[in-house]
Structure formats: C-alpha cells, structure tokens
Design a protein around this motif. Structure first.
Motif, mmCIF file in Angstrom:
data_model
loop_
_atom_site.group_PDB
_atom_site.id
_atom_site.type_symbol
_atom_site.label_atom_id
_atom_site.label_comp_id
_atom_site.label_asym_id
_atom_site.label_seq_id
_atom_site.Cartn_x
_atom_site.Cartn_y
_atom_site.Cartn_z
ATOM 1 N N GLN A 15 38.248 5.611 71.249
ATOM 2 C CA GLN A 15 39.465 6.412 71.085
ATOM 3 C C GLN A 15 39.196 7.689 70.285
ATOM 4 O O GLN A 15 39.670 8.767 70.658
ATOM 5 N N HIS A 16 38.461 7.567 69.196
ATOM 6 C CA HIS A 16 38.184 8.726 68.347
ATOM 7 C C HIS A 16 36.999 9.531 68.874
ATOM 8 O O HIS A 16 37.042 10.764 68.909
ATOM 9 N N GLY A 17 35.937 8.822 69.286
ATOM 10 C CA GLY A 17 34.722 9.504 69.694
ATOM 11 C C GLY A 17 34.753 10.030 71.119
ATOM 12 O O GLY A 17 34.474 11.203 71.363
ATOM 13 N N ILE A 18 35.107 9.190 72.084
ATOM 14 C CA ILE A 18 35.060 9.602 73.487
ATOM 15 C C ILE A 18 36.297 10.380 73.902
ATOM 16 O O ILE A 18 36.220 11.292 74.735
ATOM 17 N N LEU A 19 37.456 10.067 73.329
ATOM 18 C CA LEU A 19 38.697 10.727 73.746
ATOM 19 C C LEU A 19 39.140 11.842 72.802
ATOM 20 O O LEU A 19 39.407 12.963 73.237
ATOM 21 N N TYR A 20 39.237 11.568 71.510
ATOM 22 C CA TYR A 20 39.713 12.594 70.573
ATOM 23 C C TYR A 20 38.680 13.705 70.380
ATOM 24 O O TYR A 20 39.040 14.874 70.240
ATOM 25 N N TYR A 21 37.408 13.347 70.380
ATOM 26 C CA TYR A 21 36.336 14.336 70.183
ATOM 27 C C TYR A 21 36.500 15.551 71.109
ATOM 28 O O TYR A 21 36.451 16.692 70.639
ATOM 29 N N PRO A 22 36.685 15.388 72.420
ATOM 30 C CA PRO A 22 36.842 16.554 73.285
ATOM 31 C C PRO A 22 38.284 17.049 73.406
ATOM 32 O O PRO A 22 38.579 17.873 74.276
ATOM 33 N N GLY A 23 39.200 16.551 72.550
ATOM 34 C CA GLY A 23 40.506 17.174 72.448
ATOM 35 C C GLY A 23 41.715 16.407 72.911
ATOM 36 O O GLY A 23 42.844 16.866 72.715
ATOM 37 N N PHE A 24 41.548 15.252 73.547
ATOM 38 C CA PHE A 24 42.709 14.500 74.018
ATOM 39 C C PHE A 24 43.632 14.104 72.865
ATOM 40 O O PHE A 24 43.173 13.790 71.767
ATOM 41 N N ASP A 25 44.934 14.095 73.133
ATOM 42 C CA ASP A 25 45.892 13.391 72.282
ATOM 43 C C ASP A 25 45.824 11.929 72.715
ATOM 44 O O ASP A 25 46.142 11.601 73.862
ATOM 45 N N VAL A 26 45.412 11.063 71.805
ATOM 46 C CA VAL A 26 45.127 9.678 72.162
ATOM 47 C C VAL A 26 46.312 8.782 71.807
ATOM 48 O O VAL A 26 46.723 8.710 70.648
ATOM 49 N N LEU A 27 46.853 8.105 72.799
ATOM 50 C CA LEU A 27 47.985 7.211 72.586
ATOM 51 C C LEU A 27 47.484 5.833 72.149
ATOM 52 O O LEU A 27 46.346 5.448 72.440
ATOM 53 N N PRO A 28 48.316 5.070 71.449
ATOM 54 C CA PRO A 28 47.921 3.703 71.106
ATOM 55 C C PRO A 28 47.535 2.936 72.367
ATOM 56 O O PRO A 28 48.126 3.126 73.431
ATOM 57 N N PRO A 29 46.533 2.070 72.285
ATOM 58 C CA PRO A 29 46.060 1.365 73.476
ATOM 59 C C PRO A 29 47.040 0.304 73.951
ATOM 60 O O PRO A 29 47.830 -0.221 73.168
ATOM 61 N N PHE A 30 46.943 -0.004 75.236
ATOM 62 C CA PHE A 30 47.676 -1.143 75.782
ATOM 63 C C PHE A 30 46.655 -2.244 75.991
ATOM 64 O O PHE A 30 45.714 -2.108 76.782
ATOM 65 N N VAL A 31 46.813 -3.347 75.260
ATOM 66 C CA VAL A 31 45.815 -4.418 75.257
ATOM 67 C C VAL A 31 46.423 -5.708 75.795
ATOM 68 O O VAL A 31 47.505 -6.121 75.364
ATOM 69 N N ILE A 32 45.725 -6.344 76.722
ATOM 70 C CA ILE A 32 46.127 -7.644 77.255
ATOM 71 C C ILE A 32 45.180 -8.687 76.695
ATOM 72 O O ILE A 32 43.959 -8.614 76.927
ATOM 73 N N HIS A 33 45.700 -9.666 75.948
ATOM 74 C CA HIS A 33 44.885 -10.703 75.336
ATOM 75 C C HIS A 33 44.919 -11.990 76.174
ATOM 76 O O HIS A 33 45.798 -12.185 77.016
ATOM 77 N N ARG A 34 43.937 -12.850 75.940
ATOM 78 C CA ARG A 34 43.857 -14.178 76.557
ATOM 79 C C ARG A 34 44.042 -14.101 78.079
ATOM 80 O O ARG A 34 44.906 -14.762 78.668
ATOM 81 N N THR A 35 43.222 -13.303 78.714
ATOM 82 C CA THR A 35 43.400 -13.037 80.141
ATOM 83 C C THR A 35 43.302 -14.297 81.000
ATOM 84 O O THR A 35 43.932 -14.369 82.064
ATOM 85 N N SER A 36 42.530 -15.286 80.555
ATOM 86 C CA SER A 36 42.402 -16.509 81.351
ATOM 87 C C SER A 36 43.682 -17.330 81.364
ATOM 88 O O SER A 36 43.837 -18.248 82.176
ATOM 89 N N ARG A 37 44.608 -16.994 80.494
ATOM 90 C CA ARG A 37 45.872 -17.730 80.403
ATOM 91 C C ARG A 37 47.042 -16.964 81.032
ATOM 92 O O ARG A 37 48.198 -17.358 80.849
#
Length: 258
Positions: free
Chosen positions: A177-199
């Motif tokens: 988020q900070h290195g790959i996205l913010y470094y070249p200028g993106f406004d980075v939104l909070p991530p959308f994370v899906i947990h326990r995918t097997s369930r």
C-alpha cells in the motif's frame, strides 16, 4: 470513471474469480468503464530480464534500472509492458486483487509491478535536491488516481489483529500500500480483506459480496489512508527521516501515517 482491475488468481472458478466478476458487473452497472488485466489468463511474463527491451547491445551487462530507463525513454519496451502502462494512464482508479500468499502478493503480480513500473514512469522522476527528493510518496505519475487492494486470506481476522500472530493486516500490507501504490502517487484506500476463505459458503458469500459492493460504490468518496507526503516538510531531506517533532512516540510503519 475508468477502473483497472489487475487480477492474480490461477483458478477462474475460485472465490476470487467470482468476486472479480462481481466487481466488474457492479462497476459497469454504476456507469464506469472497466478493464481487467487477468494475469494468469494473459500468461503474463513475471520475470524482469533483458528481454523486456526490444533492442539492446549484445553482450552488455544487464543493469535492470538503467535498461528500464533507456527502454522507456526511447520507446524500446516490450509491447506487453507498454499495454499495461497505457491502462494505468487511462485508469482513474486501480484495484489490485489477489490472494495473500506467504504474506505478500502472488509472484505473477509482483512481476507485473517490477516490469510495468519502469524507470521514468513509476520511479526515478522529479528533481532531487536539498528541498525535494523526487516526485514520490504522494506525488508522481499516478497522483490524483485512486487505488485499493482486494485481498483474500485463509487466516482468521483475529490472526491479523493488533496482537495477532500474523501481525496487523495494515502492517502486512504496508509494503504494497505504501511502497507499490503510494510511492508513485496513488491515493490509497483502506483494503478490502476477506478472511477464512475456506469457510465462505453461500450465506457468507452474499455477505462478502454485499460489503464489497458497498466499497466499490464508495470508490470515489472513501477517505484514503493518510500516509505522510514526502516533500511537505515532515521529512528531512536528503536523509528522508521524520523530523524529531513528528510522531515522536511512534516508530516503524505507524509513524508514516498521520
């Protein structure tokens, strides 16, 4: 608005594949134009090497940064790299979607970044002086564009909590988020994370897709992660260290978020 989804999962019938299709449909129904770079389907070449330039001197020692700079500046990049760069220029928002494998993105997506983020395009831009240190971390080619991660993981949400064994999710994702996205200028939104995918059963899928839909609907109104800009005075230049009076009680990743 134009949205680019860079998608990395080898199975089209996976949970990720279904959510990618859901995202395209949701965004298009809202009036947005969507392109998808499905890296596995594209058989994307992940390795950065001498073949990324269509013209180079035979026998010359391969210097990745120098050759990237030369190829980008002189129109000598391989066509697959050029196509992805054009998509990034076109996009108003970029979504990177991937499963969290060994605390990072799949190798094919990392290879996309390494090859597409050319010297002079995503890094190595702007003046370097006692007042500024390049156009990066809040400035750069992608300034004014938005970016968001859609990440799936088999671990529980508690495993990635503030005291969880895997470390806080925002710490795990900080290099992306900070290195790959913010470094070249993106406004980075909070991530959308899906947990326990097997369930994830039908009921859970409905819950996940509804939550993802709400995040997509708010793609242009969600407040970005407040990373500290590099050239606005918080950091001393050229050592690029936070001033002593900025977040004196914080160290590590957390110090770089306002």
């Amino acid at each position: 608005m134009n949205v680019l989804i860079v998608y990395a999962h080898p199975e089209p019938k996976s949970l990720n594949g279904s959510l990618k299709d859901f995202s395209v449909k949701r965004l298009e129904e809202a009036g947005h134009t969507v392109q998808v770079s499905d890296l596995y389907a594209m058989n994307w070449k992940a390795l950065l090497d001498a073949h990324d330039s269509v013209e180079r001197q035979a026998g010359e020692r391969f210097d990745p940064s120098r050759e990237s700079k030369h190829a980008y500046a002189n129109g000598l990049q391989s066509k697959d790299i050029e196509r992805e760069q054009e998509k990034l220029k076109w996009a108003d928002a970029v979504i990177l979607q991937f499963p969290l494998w060994w605390f990072s993105m799949p190798a094919i997506l990392k290879g996309w970044v390494e090859r597409v983020y050319a010297y002079g395009f995503a890094y190595g831009v702007g003046e370097h002086s006692d007042a500024r240190w390049g156009e990066r971390y809040g400035e750069g080619m992608f300034a004014g564009k938005r970016a968001m991660l859609v990440v799936s993981t088999g671990g529980w949400e508690s495993h990635y909590s503030s005291r969880g064994i895997n470390g806080p999710m925002n710490d795990v994702l900080f290099p992306i988020q900070h290195g790959i996205l913010y470094y070249p200028g993106f406004d980075v939104l909070p991530p959308f994370v899906i947990h326990r995918t097997s369930r994830v059963d039908a009921a859970k899928y409905a819950e996940v897709s509804d939550a993802l839909g709400q995040r997509l609907d708010a793609l242009w109104t969600t407040t970005p992660i407040p990373f500290r800009p590099q050239n606005d005075g918080a950091y001393t230049i050229p050592d690029l260290t936070l001033r002593a009076d900025i977040a004196p009680d914080r160290v590590g990743f957390a110090a770089h978020v306002e």
